[in-house]
Design a protein around this motif. Structure first.
Motif, PDB file in Angstrom:
ATOM      1  N   HIS A  57       0.712  -1.161   0.093  1.00  0.00           N
ATOM      2  CA  HIS A  57      -0.001  -0.030  -0.026  1.00  0.00           C
ATOM      3  C   HIS A  57       0.835   1.253   0.046  1.00  0.00           C
ATOM      4  O   HIS A  57       1.551   1.663   0.912  1.00  0.00           O
ATOM      5  N   HIS A  59       1.322   5.213  -2.218  1.00  0.00           N
ATOM      6  CA  HIS A  59       0.809   6.424  -3.062  1.00  0.00           C
ATOM      7  C   HIS A  59       2.091   7.269  -3.656  1.00  0.00           C
ATOM      8  O   HIS A  59       2.749   8.065  -2.842  1.00  0.00           O
ATOM      9  N   ASP A 278       1.364   2.597   3.651  1.00  0.00           N
ATOM     10  CA  ASP A 278       0.583   3.681   3.211  1.00  0.00           C
ATOM     11  C   ASP A 278       0.988   4.907   3.142  1.00  0.00           C
ATOM     12  O   ASP A 278       0.885   5.948   3.437  1.00  0.00           O
TER      13      ASP A 278
HETATM   14 ZN    ZN Z   1      -3.560   4.772   1.212  1.00  0.00          ZN
END
Ligand code: ZN
Length: 394
Positions: A57, A59, A278
């Protein structure tokens, strides 16, 4: 590419011994003691060699917000953190067709050529109306789909999506949250959505992965689900696992001591399968204007080694399982073991390095993290992909 790493502590989930490892034509061909080699050699004395890390995960903000990150800066951060495979969240918008986004990300990543990426697509934000039809058009390009903000999908729609994923052997990644609830009730939303998605997963047999678990009660639900099926998995971020800075703006919010104790138990008893970062770069101004997120890809190993191994006494085998072996199995790649036939993707660590996390040190375009100033032990000093050294701290 051929390379030999000699006299190094070799760690995977099932191995802890000092020895040598040989990579030929990009693959591990020998692991042992006093191996002979005519190839380039790295002296690994006092260092640790693990399978490189896999992040489920992150970005990279490409193509949507490349001022915050792009595939190049994200890749540079990844290799600095010891990663060679990243599962990218969907950072595009309605102006980009899904197929166009997938083609753009894969071809740009190929051009840069540092790491492997997989591009997830999101259900719940972009795909409500014709979700199943769109999955049909892309299911040969993706291994998983992500349910972002699961509350956006009705039970009926979620059931259909899960049946489709089961049928096409796609992993469903769930961000269990309900942002319609009043602020301060994110744990309640997570528990409700984890329960709902979990029950539907049991009904359909869909492989379902709960990402960035952030409350002890959601973890209890997941533990119960895992007693009934082996198709449920979950991950936690280093910041949710370690940080007590509950005011730091990330989503889901950071929790207090009581939850953190439960997360550690979840790591020890195997309820938590993986560490995922994340990684969510944000500029300072954006954070001041209410956006949330923390960068994580360059810090995850340092934080986990310091907290889990040095402070809590867990073994490096556990870290290797959480950061390589389990996420590889979850996403469906053959990686995570130091064995003949596996890819030559390795992370070399100096376990004695002591350093503080500095705002100025990031390869990422952003440095938003609650860990600035945090002192860590252990650091990635080299990352090797298919036998090529792609990051070298020295
Ligand atoms: Zn995320």
């Amino acid at each position: 590419m051929n390379i030999m790493v000699k006299n190094i502590r070799l760690i995977d989930p099932f191995l802890d011994q000092v020895g040598d490892i040989l990579i030929e034509d990009g693959k591990i061909t020998q692991v042992g003691i006093d191996l002979e080699s005519r190839y380039e050699m790295i002296d690994g004395t006092n260092c640790i060699c693990m399978p490189s890390f896999v992040d489920l995960h992150a970005h990279f903000r490409d193509p949507l917000s490349t001022c915050k990150e792009d595939i190049l800066s994200g890749s540079l951060g990844a290799v600095k953190g010891g990663y060679t495979f990243i599962n990218l969240m969907y950072d595009s918008d309605d102006s980009w067709d899904i197929n166009k986004t997938l083609d753009y990300v894969y071809s740009k990543n190929k051009e840069i050529g540092l790491i492997d990426v997989h591009q997830s697509i999101f259900i719940g934000r972009h795909l409500d109306e014709n979700t199943l039809e769109i999955i049909n058009t892309i299911s040969d390009k993706v291994k998983n789909v992500v349910v972002e903000r699961s509350m956006n999908l009705s039970n009926t729609k979620l059931l259909e999506v899960m049946r489709k994923c089961k049928n096409d052997n796609l992993l469903l990644i769930v961000q269990a949250e309900d942002r319609n609830l009043p602020s301060g009730m994110s744990s309640m939303g997570e528990v409700l959505e984890t329960s709902r998605c979990g029950i539907l997963a049991l009904e359909t047999g869909c492989r379902t992965h709960f990402t960035h678990v952030s409350s002890k009660d959601a973890l209890i639900v997941i533990k119960g689900l895992k007693e009934k099926t082996n198709k449920i998995t979950c991950d936690i971020t280093p910041h949710h696992l370690i940080s007590t800075e509950t005011e730091y703006p990330v989503n889901p919010p950071l929790k207090a001591e009581e939850d953190i104790k439960m997360f550690l138990r979840g790591i020890i008893d195997g309820t938590i399968d993986s560490i995922a970062t994340d990684h969510a770069p944000q500029k300072k101004n954006d954070m001041l204007n209410g956006l949330t997120g923390a960068v994580g890809i360059e810090l995850a190993f340092r934080l986990c080694f310091t907290y889990l191994c040095r402070e809590q006494g867990l073994s490096l085998n556990v870290i290797s399982k959480l950061m390589s072996f389990n996420p590889s199995n979850i996403i469906g790649i053959k990686h995570g073991l130091l064995r003949t036939g596996y890819n030559g993707n390795l992370t070399i660590i100096d376990p004695l390095n002591e350093s503080a996390i500095l705002e100025s040190e990031f390869a990422s375009k952003c440095s938003n993290t609650p860990f600035i100033g945090y002192k860590t032990i252990g650091k990635v000093i080299k990352t090797i992909k298919n036998g090529h050294v792609i990051f070298d701290l020295c």
